[in-house]
Design an enzyme around this catalytic site. Structure first.
Site, PDB file in Angstrom:
ATOM      1  N   ASP A 123      83.295  52.049 -94.308  1.00 41.14           N
ATOM      2  CA  ASP A 123      83.743  50.927 -95.134  1.00 41.14           C
ATOM      3  C   ASP A 123      84.258  49.838 -94.204  1.00 41.14           C
ATOM      4  OD1 ASP A 123      85.943  52.533 -94.435  1.00 41.14           O
ATOM      5  OD2 ASP A 123      87.125  51.850 -96.146  1.00 41.14           O
ATOM      6  N   GLY A 172     104.381  62.576-102.761  1.00 39.83           N
ATOM      7  CA  GLY A 172     104.469  61.438-101.876  1.00 39.83           C
ATOM      8  C   GLY A 172     105.879  61.241-101.380  1.00 39.83           C
ATOM      9  N   HIS A 173     106.143  60.074-100.845  1.00 36.04           N
ATOM     10  CA  HIS A 173     107.455  59.764-100.289  1.00 36.04           C
ATOM     11  C   HIS A 173     107.747  58.289-100.519  1.00 36.04           C
ATOM     12  CE1 HIS A 173     110.948  60.232 -97.710  1.00 36.04           C
ATOM     13  NE2 HIS A 173     110.588  59.126 -97.061  1.00 36.04           N
ATOM     14  N   CYS A 202      94.891  44.344 -94.171  1.00 37.01           N
ATOM     15  CA  CYS A 202      94.292  44.831 -92.930  1.00 37.01           C
ATOM     16  C   CYS A 202      94.441  43.842 -91.785  1.00 37.01           C
ATOM     17  CB  CYS A 202      92.813  45.151 -93.162  1.00 37.01           C
ATOM     18  SG  CYS A 202      92.585  46.847 -93.724  1.00 37.01           S
ATOM     19  N   ASP A 255      95.954  55.743 -95.190  1.00 36.65           N
ATOM     20  CA  ASP A 255      95.925  54.295 -94.994  1.00 36.65           C
ATOM     21  C   ASP A 255      97.073  53.672 -95.778  1.00 36.65           C
ATOM     22  OD1 ASP A 255      94.827  51.912 -93.942  1.00 36.65           O
ATOM     23  OD2 ASP A 255      92.811  52.707 -94.281  1.00 36.65           O
ATOM     24  N   ASP A 282      85.774  57.577 -90.342  1.00 33.59           N
ATOM     25  CA  ASP A 282      86.616  57.099 -91.439  1.00 33.59           C
ATOM     26  C   ASP A 282      87.629  58.148 -91.864  1.00 33.59           C
ATOM     27  OD1 ASP A 282      85.561  54.369 -92.246  1.00 33.59           O
ATOM     28  OD2 ASP A 282      83.709  55.529 -92.175  1.00 33.59           O
ATOM     29  N   ASP A 338      87.759  55.240 -97.466  1.00 26.92           N
ATOM     30  CA  ASP A 338      87.425  56.184 -96.395  1.00 26.92           C
ATOM     31  C   ASP A 338      86.751  57.433 -96.942  1.00 26.92           C
ATOM     32  OD1 ASP A 338      88.449  54.537 -94.435  1.00 26.92           O
ATOM     33  OD2 ASP A 338      90.417  55.465 -94.429  1.00 26.92           O
TER      34      ASP A 338
END
Length: 723
Positions: free
Chosen positions: A609, A524-525, A403, A451, A434, A474
């Site tokens: 969070d 997904g990717h 982050c 995220d 969030d 989140d």
């Protein structure tokens, strides 16, 4: 750090012994292009054998004798897998790691040392082996503290009358005297005399043991070990509140369960340190048996073998020529005598005294210094003309991972204010909380968030676990139950074989976290890029309105479930400044899900969070959305171990100045930078009435979890005050 060249081969070092530590240092100075380096070790540090007696005697602190593998791996661009090796499949070229599964290799080296555990009745329950060293050292520190507190008698038995047993007996007797106790220390030897020493050396050692009150029981056959004594065959028992096994070198049991070529349990290696009949495997140190030049189990040989091992590992990975290791026939023994004196033995000659201790101390400190004094990370800067403002940006701290790599909250807020369209239809709330809140056609609500994390460690599996916990934060913060997840993965360039290995590790880690949270991965990717980046889009459901940052009331208190400081710890780790134990503990917490905490806090008036904008930024979000002010209590805010020390050294995340500007705190004195430190997979921050918060805190503690009440909300403008 790894170069931008594609990765094509996996080199795995099993164990953090002296030879591997020196290989890591040398590798960091000149990594082999295309090779990915992995280290497997039970902990983030490894003790240095030469300084152990001095540590036991109290001459060295814990940090002085611990090789920081986390820092060494960072220096070498290696990933560190914290776990115990438990097997090897040479056909599949996989190392089995307890709790981690199988880890593939193209070339591997074993430097796992030996154990001193003994097959005696009661040993496993009531005694400790002198090796592994870190286990024994921790047990000794606890025992010495108990003696000093009057909770244990100063009674110690050491099984084994060799150099190691006598050295440790003298060290423990000396330390007990320094603690104000009258030691009762006994060396128990099954043979008729002490072993491993020339007559002149033995005479000096016996005299020193007598001076310290250490007695020797020869021809003593141990029958059983109990909590308070060592029971001998046909002799009076020996009192022992602590029993230490130091009777020779015992190979690790799991080696005997493999198809490795062994000699009395030790791995047979040739002159090139390669395992006999296996061109992809090496072994070094005490776990190895040098077939053509057998030598005693002594650290000096591992240290001398390290340069040859380093060169031969590179040769095995690149198809080069290997060279032979030629160990010396004779070596110098330096034996500590409890206090700051030592005896030196070579070729049967022995001299002793304080000067010998000083000499030994210099040798040991020099060895440790080369593993601690690592080159600083180099930053390449362009020369010649450059665009305006580039020089100022390059002068800033290197970009953090996790982050700490986020864009500042004010920049994002201004952008969203300009481009965010009004919510319509089934969208109840969009950006600003969030997660976005959607109305479900059949009733109830769905939340959705995304995220991702830029890589800050080399281990893709651990990175995945942390990224998954971070993304789920989140959903948990909204009081929702995780539902489905989509993965988004950017991998550095690598060969198809390494792609498959890496994606297998990532997929297993993601599945483990998401399935335990109740979320199903539905797709997904994946793409190739400059560096590892892992992210997830996650949805969750809740029957009633999800918890947002709005809704807090004056009089509510703020409860935080995790400590602060992950940002400064990761920044310190990337710069090579953070101690390995500190980094390992922070990573462990970050990779731990918070489903139970979220369940306990599901009735909060407001919740979020704590992530990239730091504690202050997320408290400010609650204050602004709820129309309240906040008072934070500095002494109540939990911190990760080691975070304050790093902050005091001016280690900081690259995002810190932006966070400080975005969420100011008023205070009578200085404000700790840790209140603005960007967190990765940070704690849940809940606003509840104080009685509900106290009840939630009790439930958390009963579940073995933590929750600290760190402040109170009050009527007023959305500001933050520190008390």
């Amino acid at each position: 750090m790894q170069s931008d060249l594609p990765l094509t081969r996996d080199l795995v070092l099993v164990g953090g012994g002296h030879a591997h530590a020196l290989v890591l240092r040398k590798w960091g100075m000149n990594p082999l292009p295309g090779a990915r380096l992995t280290v497997i070790n039970p902990g983030p540090t490894a003790p240095y054998t030469g300084m152990l007696p001095g540590h036991i005697a109290g001459h060295y602190g814990r940090d002085a004798l611990e090789i920081d593998l986390m820092r060494l791996c960072r220096h070498a661009g290696a990933r560190l897998i914290l776990g115990k090796a438990s097997g090897i499949d040479r056909k599949a070229r996989e190392i089995m790691v307890e709790g981690k599964g199988a880890l593939a290799y193209d070339v591997a080296s074993l430097d796992v040392g030996i154990t001193s555990d003994m097959d005696l009745p009661g040993f496993a329950d009531h005694a400790v082996g002198a090796k592994p060293l870190d286990v024994y050292a921790a047990r000794w520190r606890a025992f010495l503290a108990a003696v000093a507190a009057g909770e244990q008698p100063p009674e110690v038995a050491v099984i084994g009358g060799g150099v190691a047993g006598c050295e440790l007996a003298m060290a423990m007797a000396f330390a007990l005297r320094q603690a104000g106790a009258t030691p009762v220390v006994t060396v128990v030897e099954h043979g008729p005399e002490l072993s491993g020493m020339a007559p002149r050396t033995e005479a000096k050692v016996r005299q020193r043991m007598a001076d310290l009150g250490v007695t020797v029981a020869l021809n003593a056959e141990v029958a059983q070990i109990t909590r308070t004594e060592v029971i001998l065959q046909s002799r009076a028992p020996i009192p022992a509140a602590l029993c230490v096994g130091a009777a020779g070198a015992v190979p690790h049991g799991w080696l005997g369960q493999t198809d490795l070529p062994l000699h009395e349990g030790f791995i047979r290696v040739g002159a090139d340190l390669g395992v006999l009949d296996d061109p992809a495997l090496f072994a070094v140190g005490d776990c190895a048996h040098m077939e053509t030049t057998p030598r005693p189990k002594a650290g000096v040989f591992a240290v001398r073998a390290a340069p040859v091992l380093h060169d031969n590992l590179r040769a095995a990975l690149s198809g080069g020529q290997r060279r032979a290791f030629k160990p010396q026939k004779h070596y110098l023994k330096l034996i500590s005598l409890g206090g700051k004196s030592a005896v030196a033995e070579r070729n049967g000659l022995a001299i002793g005294g304080a000067l010998l201790w000083q000499w030994k101390d210099r040798i040991d400190r020099k060895f440790m210094a080369q593993l601690d004094d690592l080159p600083a990370m180099k930053r390449e800067t362009p020369s010649g003309p450059m665009a305006l403002d580039l020089q100022e940006i390059l002068a800033d701290k290197p970009l953090c991972g996790g982050c700490g790599a986020k864009v500042g909250g004010a920049v994002l807020g201004d952008l969203l204010a300009e481009v965010q369209p009004p919510v319509t239809g089934d969208v109840i709330t969009g950006a600003g909380d969030d997660a976005a809140i959607l109305r479900q056609p059949g009733g109830g609500f769905q939340v959705i968030s995304t995220d991702h994390l830029r890589g800050f460690i080399e281990d893709p599996a651990l990175m995945t676990r942390i990224a998954a916990v971070h993304a789920l934060g989140d959903i948990w913060a909204m009081g929702a139950k995780p539902q489905v997840a989509l993965s988004s993965i950017i991998m550095p360039r690598m060969s198809p074989a390494l792609q498959a290995r890496t994606l297998r590790e990532i997929a297993a880690a993601a599945q483990d976290i998401m399935s335990a949270a109740g979320a199903q991965i539905v797709g997904g990717h994946t793409t190739m890029g400059a560096e590892l980046t892992i992210g997830f889009t996650v949805t969750g459901t809740r029957d009633d309105m999800p918890i947002g940052v709005g809704g807090a009331q004056p009089g509510d208190v703020l409860l935080l479930t995790r400590p602060l400081g992950s940002g400064v710890i990761l920044a310190g780790h990337m710069a090579g400044d953070a101690p390995g134990r500190v980094v390992a503990e922070a990573l462990r917490v970050m990779a731990t899900p918070q489903a139970r905490e979220a369940e306990i806090l599901a009735g909060a008036n407001a919740m979020t969070d704590v992530t990239g904008f730091g504690l202050a930024g997320h408290v400010q979000a609650i204050c602004r959305a709820s129309g309240v002010a906040a008072e934070l209590w500095a002494d109540a805010i939990p911190l990760y171990p080691g975070a304050q020390a790093l902050s005091d050294q001016r280690v900081a995340s690259s995002l810190l100045p932006v966070n400080q500007a975005d969420a100011p705190i008023s205070a009578a004195g200085p404000v700790s930078p840790l209140l603005h430190d960007p967190q990765t997979a940070g704690g849940l921050l809940a606003a509840l009435p104080e009685p509900a918060a106290r009840a939630a805190q009790a439930r958390l503690e009963a579940a073995g979890l933590t929750g600290q009440i760190i402040g109170r909300l009050e009527a007023g403008a959305p500001t933050i005050r520190l008390r």
